[in-house]
Scaffold this motif. Structure first.
Motif, PDB file in Angstrom:
ATOM      1  N   GLY A 138       0.823  -1.198   0.000  1.00 18.90           N
ATOM      2  CA  GLY A 138       0.000   0.000   0.000  1.00 18.90           C
ATOM      3  C   GLY A 138       0.856   1.247   0.000  1.00 18.90           C
ATOM      4  N   ALA A 151      -2.834  10.187   4.849  1.00 17.91           N
ATOM      5  CA  ALA A 151      -3.604   9.575   3.775  1.00 17.91           C
ATOM      6  C   ALA A 151      -3.028   8.178   3.568  1.00 17.91           C
ATOM      7  N   GLY A 152      -3.899   7.192   3.480  1.00 26.22           N
ATOM      8  CA  GLY A 152      -3.415   5.823   3.319  1.00 26.22           C
ATOM      9  C   GLY A 152      -4.208   5.062   2.269  1.00 26.22           C
ATOM     10  N   TRP A 153      -3.526   4.154   1.592  1.00 23.57           N
ATOM     11  CA  TRP A 153      -4.129   3.319   0.572  1.00 23.57           C
ATOM     12  C   TRP A 153      -3.701   1.881   0.803  1.00 23.57           C
ATOM     13  N   SER A 154      -4.630   0.953   0.673  1.00 21.90           N
ATOM     14  CA  SER A 154      -4.298  -0.467   0.794  1.00 21.90           C
ATOM     15  C   SER A 154      -3.623  -0.933  -0.496  1.00 21.90           C
ATOM     16  N   GLN A 204      -4.839  -0.145  -4.170  1.00 24.29           N
ATOM     17  CA  GLN A 204      -5.860   0.899  -4.176  1.00 24.29           C
ATOM     18  C   GLN A 204      -5.374   2.179  -4.863  1.00 24.29           C
ATOM     19  N   LEU A 205      -4.188   2.645  -4.516  1.00 22.48           N
ATOM     20  CA  LEU A 205      -3.677   3.866  -5.124  1.00 22.48           C
ATOM     21  C   LEU A 205      -3.465   3.671  -6.627  1.00 22.48           C
ATOM     22  N   GLU A 206      -2.911   2.550  -7.012  1.00 22.93           N
ATOM     23  CA  GLU A 206      -2.689   2.277  -8.437  1.00 22.93           C
ATOM     24  C   GLU A 206      -4.017   2.306  -9.199  1.00 22.93           C
ATOM     25  N   ASP A 207      -5.080   1.760  -8.588  1.00 22.30           N
ATOM     26  CA  ASP A 207      -6.408   1.799  -9.223  1.00 22.30           C
ATOM     27  C   ASP A 207      -6.903   3.234  -9.365  1.00 22.30           C
ATOM     28  N   GLU A 208      -6.712   4.054  -8.324  1.00 22.22           N
ATOM     29  CA  GLU A 208      -7.152   5.449  -8.378  1.00 22.22           C
ATOM     30  C   GLU A 208      -6.372   6.235  -9.431  1.00 22.22           C
ATOM     31  N   TRP A 255      -5.539  10.827  -9.731  1.00 28.12           N
ATOM     32  CA  TRP A 255      -4.260  11.395  -9.287  1.00 28.12           C
ATOM     33  C   TRP A 255      -3.266  11.437 -10.441  1.00 28.12           C
TER      34      TRP A 255
END
Length: 187
Positions: free
Chosen positions: A34, A128-131, A134-138, A144
């Motif tokens: 993450g 701010a945190g992403w599992s 999750q960030l790659e999907d966003e 972003w």
């Protein structure tokens, strides 16, 4: 650009989540498990002296806490830039490099030992945190833009224009987004 520690996440103008609309997030850690970062352009009105008094004399202006993100807002993270005298030598105890001369500070470490090592310091409430994934999907969805950070980004005296500044310096289509009004329908 891949999201890695030390890169910036620039919220797309269409990102409507009020936690992240028009924000710049400095990634402090990113990997297969993450990602974690702090929002650089959301100062609060709460003085550092009212929460972490020993650090009040060390923080860079404005001397307020910054809203680092929506996760664990009752906890604090500190980001500091080491002074030039430390940048090439041994790293200060209680400081972990993230990129260039910028890193994370252990707020439990004695202030009097760490303060001389820093040229700039900012304290963030929450993060701010992403599992995993999750960030790659966003990013793939267009929420972003991932861009390189510059040394002074986390420590601007007036961070209100950081979103536009970072977009402008990218050039091309990203630079054009810097002029997009917050509410295009009112244009």
């Amino acid at each position: 650009m891949e999201p890695v520690a030390g890169s910036l996440l620039v919220a797309a103008p269409t990102l409507a989540d009020p936690n992240f609309a028009r924000t710049i997030v400095l990634l402090l850690d990113a990997g297969n498990d993450g990602a974690l970062g702090v929002v650089l352009n959301r100062p609060t009105e709460l003085a550092v002296s009212s929460v972490l008094e020993p650090w009040a004399e060390v923080v860079s202006g404005p001397d307020v806490l910054f809203q680092g993100g929506p996760v664990e807002t009752d906890s604090a993270l500190a980001v500091a830039d080491v002074a030039e005298s430390w940048a090439e030598g041994e790293e200060p105890v209680g400081w972990r490099r993230v990129f260039a001369s910028t890193g994370l500070v252990d707020l439990d470490a004695p202030v009097e030992l760490l303060a001389p090592a820093f040229s700039s310091l900012r304290i963030f409430a929450g993060y701010a945190g992403w599992s995993a994934g999750q960030l790659e999907d966003e990013i793939a969805e267009g929420a972003w833009y991932v861009v390189p950070a510059e040394a002074g980004d986390p420590f601007l005296d007036d961070p209100s224009g950081l979103w536009s500044t970072v977009l402008r310096r990218q050039g091309g289509q990203l630079a054009m987004l810097a002029t997009m009004p917050a509410e295009p329908g009112l244009n």
